[in-house]
Design an enzyme around this catalytic site. Structure first.
Site, PDB file in Angstrom:
ATOM      1  CG  ASP A   1      -6.663   0.122   0.886  1.00  0.00           C
ATOM      2  OD1 ASP A   1      -5.671   0.856   1.570  1.00  0.00           O
ATOM      3  OD2 ASP A   1      -7.881   0.665   1.188  1.00  0.00           O
TER       4      ASP A   1
ATOM      5  CG  HIS B   1      -2.163   0.863   1.243  1.00  0.00           C
ATOM      6  ND1 HIS B   1      -3.096   1.451   0.892  1.00  0.00           N
ATOM      7  CD2 HIS B   1      -1.156   2.295   2.397  1.00  0.00           C
ATOM      8  CE1 HIS B   1      -3.346   2.863   1.849  1.00  0.00           C
ATOM      9  NE2 HIS B   1      -1.814   2.881   1.544  1.00  0.00           N
ATOM     10  CD  GLU B   2       2.415   3.492   3.845  1.00  0.00           C
ATOM     11  OE1 GLU B   2       2.340   4.756   3.170  1.00  0.00           O
ATOM     12  OE2 GLU B   2       1.561   3.107   4.277  1.00  0.00           O
TER      13      GLU B   2
ATOM     14  CG  HIS C   1       0.031   6.375  -0.779  1.00  0.00           C
ATOM     15  ND1 HIS C   1      -0.908   6.915  -1.047  1.00  0.00           N
ATOM     16  CD2 HIS C   1       0.548   5.922   0.455  1.00  0.00           C
ATOM     17  CE1 HIS C   1      -1.842   6.710   0.565  1.00  0.00           C
ATOM     18  NE2 HIS C   1      -1.696   5.509   1.197  1.00  0.00           N
TER      19      HIS C   1
ATOM     20  CD  GLU D   1      -4.058   6.381   2.540  1.00  0.00           C
ATOM     21  OE1 GLU D   1      -3.596   5.474   2.681  1.00  0.00           O
ATOM     22  OE2 GLU D   1      -3.478   7.427   2.502  1.00  0.00           O
TER      23      GLU D   1
END
Ligand SMILES: [Zn+2]
Length: 420
Positions: free
Chosen positions: A359, A277-278, A281, A355
């Site tokens: 995801d 997930h990070e 980003h 977000e």
């Protein structure tokens, strides 16, 4: 009535009333959740939240409301009592009228308004967080954090204020364009060096130790083109039992940082999903996009400030004489928090979308949404973050979508082809 006094009262008052409304709605939602049942409130929660999580949400909501009330009173007293122009005159008599003296006055007032909030941060850490078993910081750590904050404030804030005042005085009518470019440049520079020079002053950062987790993340790193040396573990447990992960820096200083509390709590599959997930980003350009949004907001802020500083009524409204822009800048700086409050829903609408994107990236990369869903559920439960906020509060303040919405999005076919 001076229009600037009226505008300031409106800006401070609407924020206070808005927060009062939001927190009242939050408290009522928590009461409905506590009562159980199958109404719309219960439908917003994934599971019925535990009584402890409901207590925690109630306590945090009350604390936020008290904080905004406290901040509003402090600002109203500072701006309305005439203490600032008196202090300014005394300061000029003793410290002189150089740019450095002006910058030091502004810095001192900003530092004082921060220090006035220390009792609140103390209460939050050693009463509120302590009561729910989250605090691990000692008083010594807390004071050392304040001290380091002051040192950073002197090293970074004071020269920045001096530079800004110099730019206003000597930059001509378009000073704000140069100042804006300088501010964006400085912001980017600080974001670039912070993971290497500033954050390690507050926390320890370690590379991933050898073992199954590192092996797994190395494979993930190869698949996503994000080097494993950029994944680090931070001793978050020095201050809190809350667990978290975040992405910071850019260029060669970019990092995915995992709290040690997170590593201790999640399984390898779940940690891999959180890291994916990070990395999402980073891969989806969210850092760059956030900087574009920030630069846009700062451009508006500087252009607005350039216009406001030309208005003699701004100075007179708060007991200053027009001529020197420093007191005008002080007033704008003090009001920047309540003014920025109006941008909050606009920024958070974007970050919530990011977000969902991160995801979906994690689910795509791992070919399954299951580990991320499991990780999110576990993290919300253990951080007592399960009770959802009222939709109006969420719209205004929350950078992340509620758990239920994230789980629902992950269950859609785009997130996981194997799900219904
Ligand atoms: Zn995220």
């Amino acid at each position: 009535m001076n229009p600037w006094s009226v505008a300031t009262a409106v800006v401070l008052g609407t924020r206070l009333l808005g927060e009062l409304l939001f927190e009242t709605l939050n408290q009522r939602l928590l009461v409905r959740l506590a009562a159980g049942g199958h109404d719309a409130a219960a439908a917003m929660a994934v599971h019925p939240p535990s009584p402890r999580a409901l207590d925690y949400a109630r306590a945090r909501s009350r604390f936020r409301l008290f904080s905004v009330l406290y901040e509003t009173v402090v600002l109203a007293v500072l701006l309305g009592s005439g203490v600032l122009p008196r202090a300014w005159r005394l300061w000029q008599e003793h410290a002189g009228t150089t740019l450095w003296a002006d910058a030091a006055f502004l810095w001192s007032v900003f530092a004082l308004t921060t220090a006035v909030h220390w009792p609140l941060t103390w209460y939050e850490r050693f009463r509120l967080e302590q009561r729910f078993g989250f605090n691990t910081a000692t008083a010594r750590t807390w004071w050392s954090d304040r001290f380091k904050g002051i040192v950073l404030g002197v090293l970074l804030g004071l020269p920045t204020l001096w530079g800004l005042l110099a730019w206003i005085r000597h930059g001509g009518p378009w000073w704000w364009l140069g100042a804006w470019a300088g501010a964006v440049g400085l912001g980017l520079f600080l974001n670039r060096v912070a993971p290497v020079l500033i954050l390690p002053w507050f926390n320890r950062f370690d590379p991933l130790p050898e073992g199954p987790l590192r092996d797994r993340l190395e494979r993930l790193a190869r698949r996503t083109g994000f080097p494993v040396r950029d994944i680090q573990i931070m001793d978050g447990s020095r201050r809190t039992r809350h667990s978290n992960a975040f992405f910071t820096g850019w260029g060669r200083s970019r990092r995915v940082v995992l709290y040690d509390t997170l590593v201790g709590r999640l399984g390898t599959d779940e940690l891999e999903a959180v890291v994916a997930h990070e990395i999402g980003h980073a891969r989806l350009g969210h850092v760059r996009k956030l900087w574009i949004v920030t630069a846009g907001i700062w451009a508006l802020a500087f252009a607005g400030a350039a216009w406001a500083l030309e208005q003699p009524a701004l100075y007179r409204a708060f007991g200053f004489e027009p001529g020197n822009p420093a007191p005008g800048l002080l007033i704008l700086g003090l009001c920047s928090g309540p003014l920025g409050w109006w941008l909050s829903p606009w920024i958070h609408a974007r970050t919530r979308r990011w977000e969902f994107e991160a995801d979906a990236f994690a689910a795509r990369t791992l070919d399954s949404a299951a580990p991320l869903r499991q990780a999110l559920e576990r993290l919300h439960r253990e951080n007592l973050a399960e009770p959802p906020s009222h939709p109006w509060y969420r719209f205004w303040h929350e950078s992340h979508p509620p758990l239920a919405d994230r789980l629902r999005a992950l269950a859609r076919p785009a997130g996981d082809p194997s799900s219904p």
